[in-house]
Design a protein around this motif. Structure first.
Motif, PDB file in Angstrom:
ATOM      1  N   ASP A 156      15.167  -1.376  -2.023  1.00 41.94           N
ATOM      2  CA  ASP A 156      15.779  -1.014  -3.360  1.00 41.94           C
ATOM      3  C   ASP A 156      14.902  -1.601  -4.400  1.00 41.94           C
ATOM      4  OD1 ASP A 156      16.966  -0.555  -5.626  1.00 41.94           O
ATOM      5  OD2 ASP A 156      19.095  -1.194  -5.002  1.00 41.94           O
ATOM      6  N   LEU A 157      13.641  -0.342  -4.964  1.00 38.54           N
ATOM      7  CA  LEU A 157      12.672  -0.950  -5.747  1.00 38.54           C
ATOM      8  C   LEU A 157      13.001  -1.463  -7.310  1.00 38.54           C
ATOM      9  CD1 LEU A 157      10.323   1.971  -4.746  1.00 38.54           C
ATOM     10  CD2 LEU A 157      10.518  -0.347  -3.839  1.00 38.54           C
TER      11      LEU A 157
ATOM     12  N   ALA B 119       2.531  -2.391   6.201  1.00 43.00           N
ATOM     13  CA  ALA B 119       3.253  -2.967   5.089  1.00 43.00           C
ATOM     14  C   ALA B 119       2.287  -2.998   3.925  1.00 43.00           C
ATOM     15  CB  ALA B 119       3.449  -4.442   5.662  1.00 43.00           C
ATOM     16  N   LYS B 120       1.118  -2.947   3.994  1.00 45.72           N
ATOM     17  CA  LYS B 120       0.102  -3.053   2.845  1.00 45.72           C
ATOM     18  C   LYS B 120       0.271  -1.569   2.070  1.00 45.72           C
ATOM     19  CE  LYS B 120      -4.501  -4.656   1.702  1.00 45.72           C
ATOM     20  NZ  LYS B 120      -5.828  -5.183   2.036  1.00 45.72           N
TER      21      LYS B 120
ATOM     22  N   ASP C 251       4.734   1.335  -3.211  1.00 44.54           N
ATOM     23  CA  ASP C 251       5.867   0.959  -3.937  1.00 44.54           C
ATOM     24  C   ASP C 251       5.953   0.254  -5.179  1.00 44.54           C
ATOM     25  OD1 ASP C 251       7.487   1.890  -1.974  1.00 44.54           O
ATOM     26  OD2 ASP C 251       7.684  -0.122  -0.845  1.00 44.54           O
ATOM     27  N   ASN C 252       4.554  -0.513  -5.500  1.00 46.26           N
ATOM     28  CA  ASN C 252       4.437  -1.146  -6.767  1.00 46.26           C
ATOM     29  C   ASN C 252       3.340  -0.324  -7.708  1.00 46.26           C
ATOM     30  OD1 ASN C 252       5.915  -3.863  -6.346  1.00 46.26           O
ATOM     31  ND2 ASN C 252       4.809  -3.450  -4.467  1.00 46.26           N
TER      32      ASN C 252
ATOM     33  N   LYS D 159      -1.878   0.681 -11.377  1.00 45.34           N
ATOM     34  CA  LYS D 159      -2.104   1.090  -9.910  1.00 45.34           C
ATOM     35  C   LYS D 159      -2.545  -0.267  -9.081  1.00 45.34           C
ATOM     36  CE  LYS D 159      -1.648   5.379 -10.358  1.00 45.34           C
ATOM     37  NZ  LYS D 159      -0.423   6.144  -9.999  1.00 45.34           N
ATOM     38  N   VAL D 160      -1.733  -0.373  -8.103  1.00 43.29           N
ATOM     39  CA  VAL D 160      -2.305  -1.566  -7.004  1.00 43.29           C
ATOM     40  C   VAL D 160      -3.207  -1.443  -6.434  1.00 43.29           C
ATOM     41  CG1 VAL D 160      -1.394  -3.145  -5.192  1.00 43.29           C
ATOM     42  CG2 VAL D 160       0.169  -2.250  -7.117  1.00 43.29           C
ATOM     43  N   LYS D 161      -4.374  -2.174  -6.280  1.00 44.91           N
ATOM     44  CA  LYS D 161      -5.682  -2.412  -5.393  1.00 44.91           C
ATOM     45  C   LYS D 161      -5.326  -3.042  -4.263  1.00 44.91           C
ATOM     46  CE  LYS D 161      -8.462  -2.168  -9.626  1.00 44.91           C
ATOM     47  NZ  LYS D 161      -9.558  -2.923 -10.343  1.00 44.91           N
TER      48      LYS D 161
END
Length: 244
Positions: free
Chosen positions: A91-92, A149-150, A156-157, A163-165
């Motif tokens: 649940d984000l 998972a990565k 998700d984030n 932007k997630v690197k």
């Protein structure tokens, strides 16, 4: 003969008296004394390190992690219950804990996906290809879980303006702890989730950043362990913030 019987009776009597006295001391007085001291001096810890929400309701323990997932969909051949084979989706709107890859499925405590506390005992290079965890890792291996998972953490984030690197994803975001029940995450993982949590809850990013900062605990005595954020405490504060 009479002396022998008398001596035996005295020995039995002494043994019974010792049993009675030790039972009272060790089985009644000592437990009551320890319980009284614990309740007086360490009331919170003695009662399970409970965490309460704004209304005073107990929502969990600061020592045991919880997952924050969306409800599972009903099984295709049933209108009640959920499909045990269906993968849980986070649940984000909540901060997410470490992965809880444990030793079995849990049908009792639905707040956590473990039936036993423990690690998988897989080596760090389990499934590695040429010494690296890649997408070519065999399904079911530790490397395959870490890669998946990565990818999930990045997807998700990442938000419209953030932007997630891949290099920004900390280790605790993709690996479970030794017990599988770790209630804490690193400040880096908490900060990684700030933009997504702010967007999902229609909050200002700086509000959520302050929430993380306020719930970040430093090293014990200044040198033991690592800085950490208790996910349940953080989400309890988040819930209070969204309702204020």
């Amino acid at each position: 003969m009479n002396n022998s019987v008398g001596n035996t009776a005295r020995l039995i009597g002494a043994g019974l008296r010792a049993l009675l006295v030790l039972t009272v001391i060790c089985g009644v007085i000592y437990p009551l004394a320890v319980t009284g001291i614990a309740q007086a001096l360490f009331n919170d810890k003695a009662n399970g390190s409970e965490i309460k929400d704004k209304s005073g309701n107990v929502v969990g323990s600061s020592l045991i992690g919880q997952t924050y997932n969306l409800p599972k969909q009903a099984a295709s051949d049933s209108t009640a219950g959920d499909d045990p084979e269906e993968a849980a989706k986070p649940d984000l709107k909540w901060f997410q804990p470490r992965p809880s890859n444990g030793l079995g499925a849990n049908s009792v405590n639905t707040q956590y996906s473990l039936i036993l506390s423990g690690a998988t005992n897989r080596s760090a290079d389990n499934g590695a290809v040429d010494g690296k965890c890649t997408k070519d890792a065999e399904e079911g291996t530790l490397c395959a879980q870490v890669v998946a998972a990565k990818e999930g953490v990045i997807a998700d984030n990442s938000t419209v303006g953030y932007k997630v690197k891949p290099e920004d994803v900390p280790a605790d975001a993709v690996t479970s702890s030794g017990s599988g029940l770790d209630p804490n995450i690193s400040p880096e993982y908490a900060k990684l989730q700030v933009h997504r949590v702010a967007e999902q809850n229609k909050l200002d990013v700086k509000q959520v950043e302050k929430l993380v900062a306020d719930h970040t605990t430093g090293r014990t005595l200044g040198f033991m362990g690592e800085p950490r954020v208790n996910v349940l405490e953080l989400n309890t504060a988040l819930k209070a913030l969204t309702k204020s």
